[in-house]
Design a protein around this motif. Sequence first.
Motif, PDB file in Angstrom:
ATOM      1  N   ASP A  55       2.800  -6.519  -4.926  1.00  8.19           N
ATOM      2  CA  ASP A  55       2.801  -6.563  -3.467  1.00  8.19           C
ATOM      3  C   ASP A  55       3.782  -7.620  -2.966  1.00  8.19           C
ATOM      4  OD1 ASP A  55       0.887  -4.568  -3.238  1.00  8.19           O
ATOM      5  OD2 ASP A  55      -0.763  -5.994  -3.391  1.00  8.19           O
ATOM      6  N   HIS A  66       1.376   4.680   2.655  1.00 13.74           N
ATOM      7  CA  HIS A  66       1.595   3.334   2.142  1.00 13.74           C
ATOM      8  C   HIS A  66       1.432   2.279   3.234  1.00 13.74           C
ATOM      9  CE1 HIS A  66       5.336   4.597   3.892  1.00 13.74           C
ATOM     10  NE2 HIS A  66       5.959   3.474   3.624  1.00 13.74           N
ATOM     11  N   ARG A  83      -1.346  -0.739   2.922  1.00 13.61           N
ATOM     12  CA  ARG A  83      -0.947  -2.150   2.908  1.00 13.61           C
ATOM     13  C   ARG A  83      -1.813  -3.006   3.822  1.00 13.61           C
ATOM     14  NH1 ARG A  83       5.656  -1.429   3.239  1.00 13.61           N
ATOM     15  NH2 ARG A  83       5.954  -0.649   1.106  1.00 13.61           N
ATOM     16  N   GLN A  84      -2.443  -2.395   4.812  1.00 15.41           N
ATOM     17  CA  GLN A  84      -3.297  -3.145   5.724  1.00 15.41           C
ATOM     18  C   GLN A  84      -4.694  -3.386   5.158  1.00 15.41           C
ATOM     19  OE1 GLN A  84      -3.138  -2.208   9.893  1.00 15.41           O
ATOM     20  NE2 GLN A  84      -1.373  -0.869   9.611  1.00 15.41           N
ATOM     21  N   GLY A 118      -1.383  -0.252  -1.484  1.00 10.87           N
ATOM     22  CA  GLY A 118       0.005   0.160  -1.336  1.00 10.87           C
ATOM     23  C   GLY A 118       0.224   1.480  -2.051  1.00 10.87           C
ATOM     24  N   CYS A 125      -6.074   1.819  -2.170  1.00 11.72           N
ATOM     25  CA  CYS A 125      -6.462   0.504  -1.675  1.00 11.72           C
ATOM     26  C   CYS A 125      -7.907   0.216  -2.079  1.00 11.72           C
ATOM     27  CB  CYS A 125      -6.334   0.442  -0.146  1.00 11.72           C
ATOM     28  SG  CYS A 125      -7.407   1.610   0.729  1.00 11.72           S
TER      29      CYS A 125
END
Length: 417
Positions: free
Chosen positions: A142, A337, A341-342, A346, A354
């Motif tokens: 990441d 993606h 990512r939040q 990812g 996730c």
Amino acid sequence: MDDDLIDSSELPIDRRSLLPGTGFFYPDSLDEGRSEERAKAALADAEAVVVTDSDADGLGCVALIREAYDAACDVEPFLETIESRLDDDSDDGGVIDDEPELPESTVGLIAAGPHSLTKSLEYVAAYGDSGIDVFVCDISPDAYESVADPLGTVVEQSERVSWYDHHQWPEDAAAGVRDAGVDLVVGDSDEECSTDVTLRSLDYEFDDRFTELAAVTRDHDLWINDDPRSKDLADYAFWTDPAEYAAVVGAYGASLPEVVEAYIADRRVEKEQLIEKAADRASYKSIGPWTVGVTYGRCSQNEVADELQAAGADAAIIVKPSGSASIRGGETFESAHLVARQVNGGGHPKAAGCKPEIYDDMMDYAYHWTTEGEPAKRVILQAFRRVAEEHAAADSDEETVNTDSEAADSDVDEATE
């Protein structure tokens, strides 16, 4: 604790689909010690090592690298274990007791994931021999900072460090890895899988079965699904030990032997039942311009996503009993993606994973199981809403620019007249 309480193999399929496998209940402290011992064994007297994701794409890279190093394992002992497994209907959820002694390779294999990559590199730094060749495949950090220290040590003590991948890399992470002295090759995630990248990056003349293996692996990993064998590869990699998969595809390529096909067919009976359960409990939400299908269950996420999209979803969320989730998109949604990512994840524009950081104790997991993943669904849907807002803002800015441009053109026309 009574072993029967965490062994779901005898449960009715309805209850079985709501709970994680036995491996989930294996404590991290014991699992880490076991992983470290496996890494030590993989690195002992190894001339090279591959740190990789343990799906079909990552393990395809292992088969290629072992072939290039003339270090492929004898496949026959692995086939014998598959024969014996066909008579065993138990589901250990990833915990394998009384593992048989199987052939080892001088190219070691360390299975890793996004959350164990740093630890895996630390094992290489601690136990790898000086002058070893190191490959990292089908996995991305990441941020560079998360791998900087162990990667720096690995580069210093290794003869060669190569990283072959096809995921979406943050620019600063890619720059950091390259500046550390790593040969980083990142393929186009819309065109190549990591096995493709490895095939073209190694200085070796591979025969046709490896070229075919890369093509069939790509067929699944990029969701093309034109070759039925790609589904076999994906399922087999998921259900079996990484060392076994690498040995079998190294020997047979994408055309698996009959005993493996029989094993896959046997496992698919339950797989289809679990897919049906997850698809049946799905709900659908309207978020921005998208319809998002969301469900929960122990299941094959790709096939469930296909079912949800066939029902009209632009994107799919499949929350697992383990607490992780898969996010799938398609032609009308290519921001998986960005959503992932939040929420601590990812991946690719059309597929990501996730694990929301919402599980502080076993009471949180108990609530997760009894509500069919409601807390995880909620935070991932919130991430979808934020991405929808970002898309709307970007579209608004673009419209403003276009309007200003049209006005400027009009002014020029009037001035010319």
